[in-house]
Scaffold this motif. Sequence first.
Motif, PDB file in Angstrom:
ATOM      1  N   ARG A   1       0.616  -1.664  -0.197  1.00 17.40           N
ATOM      2  CA  ARG A   1       0.091   0.108  -0.086  1.00 17.40           C
ATOM      3  C   ARG A   1       0.431   1.208   0.326  1.00 17.40           C
ATOM      4  O   ARG A   1       0.127   2.737  -0.250  1.00 17.40           O
ATOM      5  N   ALA A   2       1.686   1.504   0.812  1.00 14.19           N
ATOM      6  CA  ALA A   2       2.850   2.307   0.722  1.00 14.19           C
ATOM      7  C   ALA A   2       3.539   2.979  -0.755  1.00 14.19           C
ATOM      8  O   ALA A   2       3.475   3.378  -1.281  1.00 14.19           O
ATOM      9  N   ILE A   3       3.776   1.566  -1.534  1.00 17.51           N
ATOM     10  CA  ILE A   3       4.210   1.707  -2.950  1.00 17.51           C
ATOM     11  C   ILE A   3       2.856   1.946  -3.710  1.00 17.51           C
ATOM     12  O   ILE A   3       3.130   2.929  -4.478  1.00 17.51           O
ATOM     13  N   THR A   4       2.211   1.798  -3.593  1.00 14.58           N
ATOM     14  CA  THR A   4       0.701   1.819  -4.355  1.00 14.58           C
ATOM     15  C   THR A   4       0.816   3.549  -4.347  1.00 14.58           C
ATOM     16  O   THR A   4       0.736   4.008  -4.823  1.00 14.58           O
ATOM     17  N   THR A   5       0.947   4.342  -3.101  1.00 10.32           N
ATOM     18  CA  THR A   5       0.953   5.636  -2.354  1.00 10.32           C
ATOM     19  C   THR A   5       1.795   6.299  -2.729  1.00 10.32           C
ATOM     20  O   THR A   5       1.332   7.687  -3.888  1.00 10.32           O
ATOM     21  N   GLU A   6       2.963   6.597  -2.694  1.00 14.82           N
ATOM     22  CA  GLU A   6       4.278   6.612  -3.650  1.00 14.82           C
ATOM     23  C   GLU A   6       4.314   6.771  -5.255  1.00 14.82           C
ATOM     24  O   GLU A   6       4.472   7.919  -5.698  1.00 14.82           O
ATOM     25  N   LEU A   7       3.578   5.389  -5.859  1.00 13.46           N
ATOM     26  CA  LEU A   7       3.664   5.618  -7.013  1.00 13.46           C
ATOM     27  C   LEU A   7       2.099   6.987  -8.346  1.00 13.46           C
ATOM     28  O   LEU A   7       2.747   7.997  -8.423  1.00 13.46           O
TER      29      LEU A   7
ATOM     30  N   VAL B   1       1.717   9.299  -5.640  1.00 17.56           N
ATOM     31  CA  VAL B   1       2.526  10.426  -5.447  1.00 17.56           C
ATOM     32  C   VAL B   1       3.006  11.147  -6.505  1.00 17.56           C
ATOM     33  O   VAL B   1       3.292  12.281  -6.947  1.00 17.56           O
ATOM     34  N   ALA B   2       4.189  10.294  -7.024  1.00 18.33           N
ATOM     35  CA  ALA B   2       4.905  10.478  -7.973  1.00 18.33           C
ATOM     36  C   ALA B   2       4.616  10.574  -9.459  1.00 18.33           C
ATOM     37  O   ALA B   2       5.392  11.494  -9.956  1.00 18.33           O
ATOM     38  N   GLN B   3       3.225   9.887  -9.633  1.00 14.12           N
ATOM     39  CA  GLN B   3       2.578  10.426 -10.764  1.00 14.12           C
ATOM     40  C   GLN B   3       2.181  11.307 -10.964  1.00 14.12           C
ATOM     41  O   GLN B   3       2.078  12.553 -11.560  1.00 14.12           O
ATOM     42  N   ALA B   4       1.359  11.845  -9.676  1.00 13.67           N
ATOM     43  CA  ALA B   4       0.292  13.109 -10.214  1.00 13.67           C
ATOM     44  C   ALA B   4       1.833  13.929  -9.973  1.00 13.67           C
ATOM     45  O   ALA B   4       1.300  15.258 -10.633  1.00 13.67           O
ATOM     46  N   ARG B   5       2.535  14.181  -9.023  1.00 15.48           N
ATOM     47  CA  ARG B   5       3.866  15.307  -9.249  1.00 15.48           C
ATOM     48  C   ARG B   5       3.878  15.918 -10.865  1.00 15.48           C
ATOM     49  O   ARG B   5       4.700  16.375 -11.600  1.00 15.48           O
TER      50      ARG B   5
ATOM     51  N   LYS C   1      10.609  10.084 -13.670  1.00 16.77           N
ATOM     52  CA  LYS C   1      10.489   9.193 -14.612  1.00 16.77           C
ATOM     53  C   LYS C   1      11.456   7.216 -14.622  1.00 16.77           C
ATOM     54  O   LYS C   1      11.323   6.663 -15.040  1.00 16.77           O
ATOM     55  N   GLU C   2      12.959   7.976 -14.257  1.00 22.80           N
ATOM     56  CA  GLU C   2      13.453   6.476 -13.651  1.00 22.80           C
ATOM     57  C   GLU C   2      13.121   5.879 -12.627  1.00 22.80           C
ATOM     58  O   GLU C   2      14.008   5.111 -12.282  1.00 22.80           O
ATOM     59  N   LYS C   3      12.381   6.832 -11.587  1.00 24.47           N
ATOM     60  CA  LYS C   3      11.998   5.829 -10.104  1.00 24.47           C
ATOM     61  C   LYS C   3      10.937   4.788 -10.272  1.00 24.47           C
ATOM     62  O   LYS C   3      11.178   4.048  -9.938  1.00 24.47           O
ATOM     63  N   MET C   4      10.276   5.200 -11.247  1.00 23.85           N
ATOM     64  CA  MET C   4       8.940   4.686 -11.118  1.00 23.85           C
ATOM     65  C   MET C   4       9.033   3.210 -11.831  1.00 23.85           C
ATOM     66  O   MET C   4       8.116   2.530 -11.173  1.00 23.85           O
ATOM     67  N   PRO C   5       9.492   3.133 -12.288  1.00 26.89           N
ATOM     68  CA  PRO C   5       9.487   1.256 -12.822  1.00 26.89           C
ATOM     69  C   PRO C   5       9.796   0.425 -12.122  1.00 26.89           C
ATOM     70  O   PRO C   5       9.878  -0.088 -11.783  1.00 26.89           O
ATOM     71  N   ALA C   6      11.167   1.716 -11.333  1.00 26.21           N
ATOM     72  CA  ALA C   6      11.489   0.691 -10.125  1.00 26.21           C
ATOM     73  C   ALA C   6      10.394   0.546  -9.343  1.00 26.21           C
ATOM     74  O   ALA C   6      10.820  -0.716  -8.172  1.00 26.21           O
ATOM     75  N   LEU C   7       9.854   1.752  -8.736  1.00 32.31           N
ATOM     76  CA  LEU C   7       8.789   1.758  -7.293  1.00 32.31           C
ATOM     77  C   LEU C   7       7.991   0.740  -8.425  1.00 32.31           C
ATOM     78  O   LEU C   7       7.687  -0.375  -7.568  1.00 32.31           O
ATOM     79  N   GLU C   8       7.397   0.131  -9.217  1.00 30.15           N
ATOM     80  CA  GLU C   8       6.957  -0.494 -10.072  1.00 30.15           C
ATOM     81  C   GLU C   8       6.613  -1.502  -9.968  1.00 30.15           C
ATOM     82  O   GLU C   8       6.757  -2.881  -9.884  1.00 30.15           O
ATOM     83  N   ALA C   9       7.703  -2.207 -10.375  1.00 29.86           N
ATOM     84  CA  ALA C   9       8.845  -3.597 -10.348  1.00 29.86           C
ATOM     85  C   ALA C   9       8.916  -3.672  -8.992  1.00 29.86           C
ATOM     86  O   ALA C   9       8.790  -4.756  -8.669  1.00 29.86           O
ATOM     87  N   GLU C  10       9.453  -3.526  -7.501  1.00 25.68           N
ATOM     88  CA  GLU C  10       8.690  -3.762  -6.222  1.00 25.68           C
ATOM     89  C   GLU C  10       7.483  -4.211  -5.890  1.00 25.68           C
ATOM     90  O   GLU C  10       7.273  -4.523  -5.290  1.00 25.68           O
ATOM     91  N   GLY C  11       6.522  -3.081  -6.633  1.00 21.34           N
ATOM     92  CA  GLY C  11       5.065  -3.298  -6.029  1.00 21.34           C
ATOM     93  C   GLY C  11       4.512  -4.443  -6.451  1.00 21.34           C
ATOM     94  O   GLY C  11       3.795  -5.238  -6.205  1.00 21.34           O
ATOM     95  N   SER C  12       5.080  -4.706  -7.763  1.00 21.73           N
ATOM     96  CA  SER C  12       4.859  -6.420  -8.436  1.00 21.73           C
ATOM     97  C   SER C  12       5.500  -7.464  -7.606  1.00 21.73           C
ATOM     98  O   SER C  12       4.263  -8.523  -7.046  1.00 21.73           O
ATOM     99  N   GLU C  13       6.469  -7.549  -7.215  1.00 25.83           N
ATOM    100  CA  GLU C  13       6.994  -8.508  -6.687  1.00 25.83           C
ATOM    101  C   GLU C  13       6.406  -8.118  -5.139  1.00 25.83           C
ATOM    102  O   GLU C  13       6.393  -9.057  -4.227  1.00 25.83           O
ATOM    103  N   VAL C  14       6.188  -6.980  -4.456  1.00 26.45           N
ATOM    104  CA  VAL C  14       5.452  -7.222  -2.833  1.00 26.45           C
ATOM    105  C   VAL C  14       4.486  -8.019  -3.068  1.00 26.45           C
ATOM    106  O   VAL C  14       4.149  -8.667  -2.161  1.00 26.45           O
ATOM    107  N   ASP C  15       3.594  -7.338  -3.591  1.00 26.90           N
ATOM    108  CA  ASP C  15       1.814  -7.583  -3.747  1.00 26.90           C
ATOM    109  C   ASP C  15       1.681  -9.178  -4.834  1.00 26.90           C
ATOM    110  O   ASP C  15       1.219 -10.021  -4.401  1.00 26.90           O
ATOM    111  N   ALA C  16       2.941  -9.645  -5.456  1.00 27.64           N
ATOM    112  CA  ALA C  16       2.965 -11.251  -5.839  1.00 27.64           C
ATOM    113  C   ALA C  16       3.759 -11.545  -4.369  1.00 27.64           C
ATOM    114  O   ALA C  16       3.002 -13.520  -3.855  1.00 27.64           O
ATOM    115  N   ALA C  17       4.418 -11.195  -3.714  1.00 27.24           N
ATOM    116  CA  ALA C  17       4.529 -12.337  -2.396  1.00 27.24           C
ATOM    117  C   ALA C  17       3.406 -12.087  -1.389  1.00 27.24           C
ATOM    118  O   ALA C  17       2.553 -13.162  -0.363  1.00 27.24           O
ATOM    119  N   PHE C  18       2.460 -11.120  -1.076  1.00 27.35           N
ATOM    120  CA  PHE C  18       1.414 -10.800  -0.446  1.00 27.35           C
ATOM    121  C   PHE C  18       0.285 -11.932  -0.659  1.00 27.35           C
ATOM    122  O   PHE C  18      -0.664 -12.645  -0.272  1.00 27.35           O
TER     123      PHE C  18
END
Length: 425
Positions: free
Chosen positions: A38-44, A46-50, A81-98
Amino acid sequence: MHDIRLIRDEPTAFDAALRRRGVAPMSPSLLALDERRRAITTELQVAQARRNDASKAIGQAKAQKDEATAATLMAEVAALKEKMPALEAEGSEVDAAFQSALAAIPNLPADDVPEGADESGNVEQHRWGNPPSFDFVAREHPDFAGPLGLDFESAALISGARFAVLKGGIARLQRALGAFMLDRQTAAGFTEVIPPLLVRDEAVFGTGQLPKFAEDLFQTTDGRWLIPTAEVSLTNMVREQILGETELPLKFTALTQCFRSEAGAAGRDTRGLIRQHQFEKVELVAITTPEQSDAVHAEMTRAAEAILEELALPYRRVMLCTGDMGFTARKTFDLEVWLPGQACYREISSISNCGDFQARRMNARYRPTGESKGTRFVHTLNGSGLAVGRTLVAVLENYQRADGSVAIPEALLPYMGGLTELRPA
């Protein structure tokens, strides 16, 4: 599958219910994963909006010929733009583990399920019929059914261990049992279905066999699975659907071949028909509202019991304890038939109420009458009505005679084409 909102709201109660099933507390690790995703989703977000805001601001700065501000904003957008793909990848990994962790947790037991570590904690509720008395030593079916047409040797040459060939009268008797059961269950209000025997990953996940019990199944080279029970096909008939409340309950029955690798059954029931890789079963499945499910559970149990009573086979009903229930069940009644050759009761049907556990995995819902938008998850139930091979074993052993012949139960005579007994060839 469990509702993460309930785990967030009542983690102590959730872990206490798991502890009744002998499962260690899961809420701390689950909630940590949930919080991070959920924190990664929120961070993404915020980053998308910014990034969107900064992109607009770049145009405004350029229009005002403020190149310094535009350059600063462009650098910020590039960093985002450089940060968001890494966040998305981490988010996918965390969500899959969850999701994987959540999918591996068994259903929670109903409040009235007795606590126990294994089958010794099961509680007998009812007995019907008296075990037959013989003036000879009762035998197990593999010891006398060969001359009646039960052939394990040919099956072993064709397919290996845990297969059987049925020939002649005994094949007719098995066919009669399946037809008799289907006739009785359709008369009891179940709709007969001929479902697929090969299913996709999503179907086996929906009823809870995947991912935990993959080794107990047979998979084809194209990735499909042979059904271990018609429960898989019948229950998934409502997957990803929104039903109307007035449609419920839905009640289905099917006579199918079933396939199980029996991966964890080494050394158990290696003789006879009790534990085979391929077997026939009449399955019962119901889809209900939460308010209906307990009553439908009782109806399904009674429908299975009625088969045994009409065949005059002594049985007992037990409620399974928390340590002996299946992965998806919240409450289970087992019917155990008397087998004279073993001088004990053996399971012949297991009827389970799964609550909304399978429905969440299948996304199967209904819309309550009078509500235009809200939906609720259905409750699913399943059980054997009955396992045909095990019923055949019970008939052979309870109706055996000293000379090796077997009488045909009266209820099956209309299905036997004039045969009233099986006699050794």
